[in-house]
Structures are given as structure tokens and as C-alpha cells.
Design a protein around this motif. Structure first.
Motif, PDB file in Angstrom:
ATOM      1  N   GLY A 276       7.430   0.785  15.100  1.00 56.07           N
ATOM      2  CA  GLY A 276       6.376   1.660  14.986  1.00 56.07           C
ATOM      3  C   GLY A 276       5.423   1.608  14.070  1.00 56.07           C
ATOM      4  N   THR A 277       4.298   1.184  14.130  1.00 58.83           N
ATOM      5  CA  THR A 277       3.399   1.003  13.288  1.00 58.83           C
ATOM      6  C   THR A 277       2.039   2.108  13.294  1.00 58.83           C
ATOM      7  N   GLY A 278       2.395   3.132  13.454  1.00 58.86           N
ATOM      8  CA  GLY A 278       1.460   4.414  13.561  1.00 58.86           C
ATOM      9  C   GLY A 278       0.952   4.663  12.048  1.00 58.86           C
ATOM     10  N   SER A 279       0.733   6.166  11.940  1.00 56.92           N
ATOM     11  CA  SER A 279       0.176   6.658  10.778  1.00 56.92           C
ATOM     12  C   SER A 279       0.832   6.023   9.547  1.00 56.92           C
ATOM     13  N   MET A 280       2.345   6.509   9.722  1.00 51.78           N
ATOM     14  CA  MET A 280       3.110   6.259   8.558  1.00 51.78           C
ATOM     15  C   MET A 280       3.533   4.866   8.413  1.00 51.78           C
ATOM     16  N   GLY A 281       4.139   4.205   9.538  1.00 52.29           N
ATOM     17  CA  GLY A 281       4.557   2.792   9.436  1.00 52.29           C
ATOM     18  C   GLY A 281       3.331   1.764   8.933  1.00 52.29           C
ATOM     19  N   SER A 282       2.064   1.870   9.520  1.00 49.80           N
ATOM     20  CA  SER A 282       1.052   1.200   8.956  1.00 49.80           C
ATOM     21  C   SER A 282       0.830   1.524   7.411  1.00 49.80           C
ATOM     22  N   LEU A 283       0.964   2.582   7.000  1.00 46.45           N
ATOM     23  CA  LEU A 283       0.764   3.018   5.693  1.00 46.45           C
ATOM     24  C   LEU A 283       1.592   2.341   4.809  1.00 46.45           C
ATOM     25  N   LEU A 284       2.848   2.490   5.073  1.00 49.45           N
ATOM     26  CA  LEU A 284       3.832   1.684   4.314  1.00 49.45           C
ATOM     27  C   LEU A 284       3.537   0.279   4.210  1.00 49.45           C
ATOM     28  N   ILE A 285       3.134  -0.423   5.526  1.00 49.49           N
ATOM     29  CA  ILE A 285       2.933  -1.849   5.193  1.00 49.49           C
ATOM     30  C   ILE A 285       1.926  -2.063   4.343  1.00 49.49           C
ATOM     31  N   ASP A 286       0.858  -1.328   4.595  1.00 48.36           N
ATOM     32  CA  ASP A 286      -0.410  -1.685   3.855  1.00 48.36           C
ATOM     33  C   ASP A 286       0.073  -1.453   2.109  1.00 48.36           C
ATOM     34  N   ALA A 287       0.554  -0.437   1.944  1.00 48.22           N
ATOM     35  CA  ALA A 287       1.180  -0.192   0.546  1.00 48.22           C
ATOM     36  C   ALA A 287       1.836  -1.144  -0.082  1.00 48.22           C
ATOM     37  N   PHE A 288       3.178  -1.590   0.806  1.00 48.29           N
ATOM     38  CA  PHE A 288       3.904  -2.676   0.179  1.00 48.29           C
ATOM     39  C   PHE A 288       3.190  -3.956  -0.077  1.00 48.29           C
ATOM     40  N   ILE A 289       2.211  -4.280   0.819  1.00 46.02           N
ATOM     41  CA  ILE A 289       1.395  -5.393   0.596  1.00 46.02           C
ATOM     42  C   ILE A 289       0.428  -5.414  -0.610  1.00 46.02           C
ATOM     43  N   ALA A 290      -0.155  -4.174  -0.536  1.00 51.76           N
ATOM     44  CA  ALA A 290      -1.092  -4.101  -1.801  1.00 51.76           C
ATOM     45  C   ALA A 290      -0.594  -3.858  -3.153  1.00 51.76           C
ATOM     46  N   SER A 291       0.542  -3.546  -3.271  1.00 52.26           N
ATOM     47  CA  SER A 291       1.394  -3.334  -4.468  1.00 52.26           C
ATOM     48  C   SER A 291       1.766  -4.811  -4.769  1.00 52.26           C
ATOM     49  N   GLY A 292       1.893  -5.699  -3.864  1.00 53.16           N
ATOM     50  CA  GLY A 292       2.461  -6.911  -4.157  1.00 53.16           C
ATOM     51  C   GLY A 292       4.191  -7.233  -4.260  1.00 53.16           C
ATOM     52  N   ALA A 293       4.686  -5.891  -3.578  1.00 52.20           N
ATOM     53  CA  ALA A 293       6.189  -6.021  -3.416  1.00 52.20           C
ATOM     54  C   ALA A 293       6.799  -6.819  -2.239  1.00 52.20           C
ATOM     55  N   LEU A 294       5.620  -6.982  -1.233  1.00 44.00           N
ATOM     56  CA  LEU A 294       6.149  -7.687  -0.075  1.00 44.00           C
ATOM     57  C   LEU A 294       4.695  -8.639   0.216  1.00 44.00           C
ATOM     58  N   GLN A 295       5.055  -9.703   0.911  1.00 43.83           N
ATOM     59  CA  GLN A 295       3.851 -10.772   1.372  1.00 43.83           C
ATOM     60  C   GLN A 295       3.812 -10.547   2.754  1.00 43.83           C
ATOM     61  N   PRO A 296       2.672 -10.801   3.210  1.00 45.36           N
ATOM     62  CA  PRO A 296       2.473 -10.294   4.871  1.00 45.36           C
ATOM     63  C   PRO A 296       3.472 -11.483   5.554  1.00 45.36           C
ATOM     64  N   GLU A 297       3.934 -12.554   5.056  1.00 50.84           N
ATOM     65  CA  GLU A 297       4.779 -13.410   5.741  1.00 50.84           C
ATOM     66  C   GLU A 297       6.210 -13.149   5.926  1.00 50.84           C
ATOM     67  N   GLU A 298       6.524 -11.994   4.831  1.00 50.23           N
ATOM     68  CA  GLU A 298       7.782 -11.527   4.941  1.00 50.23           C
ATOM     69  C   GLU A 298       8.078 -10.330   6.028  1.00 50.23           C
ATOM     70  N   LEU A 299       6.807  -9.785   6.739  1.00 48.80           N
ATOM     71  CA  LEU A 299       6.885  -8.716   7.504  1.00 48.80           C
ATOM     72  C   LEU A 299       6.825  -9.000   9.061  1.00 48.80           C
ATOM     73  N   TYR A 300       7.523  -8.345   9.733  1.00 49.18           N
ATOM     74  CA  TYR A 300       7.561  -8.364  11.304  1.00 49.18           C
ATOM     75  C   TYR A 300       7.385  -6.814  11.694  1.00 49.18           C
ATOM     76  N   ALA A 301       6.567  -6.835  13.012  1.00 45.86           N
ATOM     77  CA  ALA A 301       6.496  -5.579  13.364  1.00 45.86           C
ATOM     78  C   ALA A 301       6.371  -5.459  14.793  1.00 45.86           C
ATOM     79  N   SER A 302       6.836  -4.403  15.497  1.00 43.85           N
ATOM     80  CA  SER A 302       6.561  -4.241  16.934  1.00 43.85           C
ATOM     81  C   SER A 302       6.060  -2.766  17.266  1.00 43.85           C
ATOM     82  N   ASN A 303       5.185  -2.707  18.308  1.00 49.36           N
ATOM     83  CA  ASN A 303       4.622  -1.350  18.837  1.00 49.36           C
ATOM     84  C   ASN A 303       4.136  -1.434  19.959  1.00 49.36           C
ATOM     85  N   ARG A 304       4.361  -0.095  20.530  1.00 49.01           N
ATOM     86  CA  ARG A 304       4.016  -0.009  22.084  1.00 49.01           C
ATOM     87  C   ARG A 304       2.446  -0.329  22.189  1.00 49.01           C
TER      88      ARG A 304
END
Length: 275
Positions: A7-35
Motif C-alpha cells: 500500500g503506497t497511497g497517501s500515508m504509505g508513500s509519505l512514510l517512505i518519503d520521510a524515512f528516505i529524507a531523514s536518512g533512516a533508510l536508503q531506497p535500496e532497502e525498501l520494497y513496495a507493492s500497490n494495486r
């Protein structure tokens, strides 16, 4: 660590953006699926290196930590889809208030937590409400709160308090923005002051007020007393608000709780059905 989002709707995408922007996670560590594949394409465009999974099952089997960011009434279908592919070592985090920990612990074999995020995490601020199932260990709790502390102030609460605390942490930004919008609309109508100018002033005022309440040592009551001189303009306006808003916040709480109870009842019915 591999972190997944179903689920990468409003809140899912916001969390992904925030984790990456903060440096807590790198894009390569993230996996996503969505309808909706278009939403995934937008994520990858913003964050090259993020992994797009072909199915929810692929996301579930790949990741150590899995955030479920779908709507409450979609949870039963989703958990039925992925349950056979999960294992006891994985951590699943629901970000949906009406879906209860007991719903997920009954359905999935893994460790279960529930987090209620806020739009304020976009600017690495606000509280994230944390609740934990019986299978969560201390090291799991520390891992989750360390991750969340990069974008928020994690606060552990009782699940029975999830609705009322969400009114403040999650719904609150919309409530306060509505108040400001109505106030600005009235000021523009009566005085003709430019909307952009008033919006800037009101926003800075709200930011400063938050800092006074969190860092300045003021309680809401103390702050009112400090600003409102007896017999002055602020005191007169506060008296008006006190009269006009009498009972409004009780109605607000009753409204949010009624909707929550309605959704909870529907979730109970769905999760009582056989898979």
C-alpha cells in the motif's frame, strides 16, 4: 534490513518519503507493492533504487519488516493473501486504527505491532502512536522506535486509547488547519487583507505556539493567561470562543469515536469469517 510497504497511497508513500529524507533508510532497502502501478512508478522516480515488487506476496516474503498501509476493510483480504508466506521472525506493522492487534495475531504467524502515524512526519515532527502485540520482544520494540524516532516522537499507548490519541496526533493537523482556514476566510472577507499574507502569519504563529508548548514550558492554560490581559482584546475574544464552542469538542470526539466503532465492528465481522 529489508523494509516492505504494501500500500503506497497517501500515508504509505509519505512514510517512505520521510524515512528516505531523514536518512533512516536508503531506497535500496525498501520494497513496495500497490494495486495502482502508477503510484509505484512515481515512488521510483522520486527514489531511484527502490524495489517494486510484482505482488504483495513478493513484498511479504522478501522483507524483515513489513508495513501494511491499506484501508481497514482491505486488511482481511490482504492477510488471507500473504499469511501462508509469512514466518515468525518477521515484524508486521499495521498503520490502521480500527484493525486490532488481536485481528492480526489471529491471522498471521509473525510479530505484530500497530503504529498510528501523522502527516507531520513529512517534516520529521509530530508523535507516532505505538502499540505492541504479545510476540514483540524488547529488541523488536527498540528497532521500531529507533526507526520511527528519525521522523517523529514515538509514544507507546494502550490500544484502547488509540482513537482518542489519534484525534490529536493524526486528525489534529486537519482540525487545526480547518480552524485557521475559517479564521483567515473571515479576515479576508471583513478586512480585505491578502490571503497569502494572513496564511503566512497564521502558519508562523502556529509553529511558534507549538514550540512554546513543547519547549517553552507553557501549558495551554498558562499560555492563554500570558497573552490575555484582563479586560483586553484577547480576553474578550477568548470569552466569545468559550461561549460559541461550548460542547463542540465533545461532539467532535463523539463523531470520531462513532466512526471508529463502526469500522471496528466491520473489521470484527470480516476477521470472524473463515479464510
Amino acid at each position: 534490513m529489508k523494509v516492505g510497504f504494501i500500500g503506497t497511497g497517501s500515508m504509505g508513500s509519505l512514510l517512505i518519503d520521510a524515512f528516505i529524507a531523514s536518512g533512516a533508510l536508503q531506497p535500496e532497502e525498501l520494497y513496495a507493492s500497490n494495486r495502482t502501478l502508477g503510484k509505484l512508478a512515481q515512488l521510483v522516480e522520486r527514489h531511484p533504487g527502490l524495489h517494486v515488487c510484482d505482488s504483495n506476496i513478493e513484498t511479504a516474503t522478501t522483507c524483515d519488516l513489513l508495513f501494511l498501509c491499506v484501508k481497514p476493510l482491505q486488511f482481511k483480504k490482504l492477510t488471507d493473501e500473504i499469511r501462508a508466506y509469512m514466518n515468525p521472525h518477521q515484524i508486521v506493522v499495521s498503520i490502521t486504527s480500527p484493525v486490532q492487534i488481536y485481528h492480526l495475531e489471529k491471522t498471521l504467524p509473525c510479530k505484530i505491532a500497530k503504529m498510528i502515524p501523522s502527516i507531520t512526519h513529512r517534516v520529521e515532527s509530530g508523535t507516532c502512536l505505538c502499540m505492541y502485540g504479545d510476540r514483540i520482544k524488547e529488541e523488536d520494540r527498540k528497532l521500531l522506535e529507533h526507526l520511527l524516532s528519525s521522523i517523529s516522537k514515538p509514544i507507546e499507548i494502550k490500544e484502547s486509547h488509540a482513537r482518542i490519541t489519534s484525534d490529536f496526533s493524526s486528525c489534529g493537523p486537519a482540525f487545526l488547519s480547518f480552524f485557521l482556514e475559517q479564521w483567515i476566510d473571515a479576515a479576508v472577507k471583513i478586512t480585505g487583507t491578502p490571503r497569502q499574507e494572513l496564511t503566512c502569519m497564521a502558519s508562523e504563529m502556529l509553529l511558534g505556539t507549538g514550540m512554546l508548548l513543547t519547549q517553552g514550558g507553557f501549558s495551554p492554560k498558562q499560555l492563554q493567561g500570558r497573552v490575555a490581559v484582563p479586560g483586553g482584546i484577547t480576553a474578550e475574544a477568548l470569552a466569545l470562543l468559550n461561549h460559541s464552542l461550548s460542547g463542540v469538542f465533545e461532539q467532535l470526539i463523539n463523531t470520531t469515536h462513532a466512526k471508529y466503532e463502526e469500522d471496528l465492528h466491520k473489521c470484527d465481522e470480516l476477521f470472524s469469517e473463515a479464510p
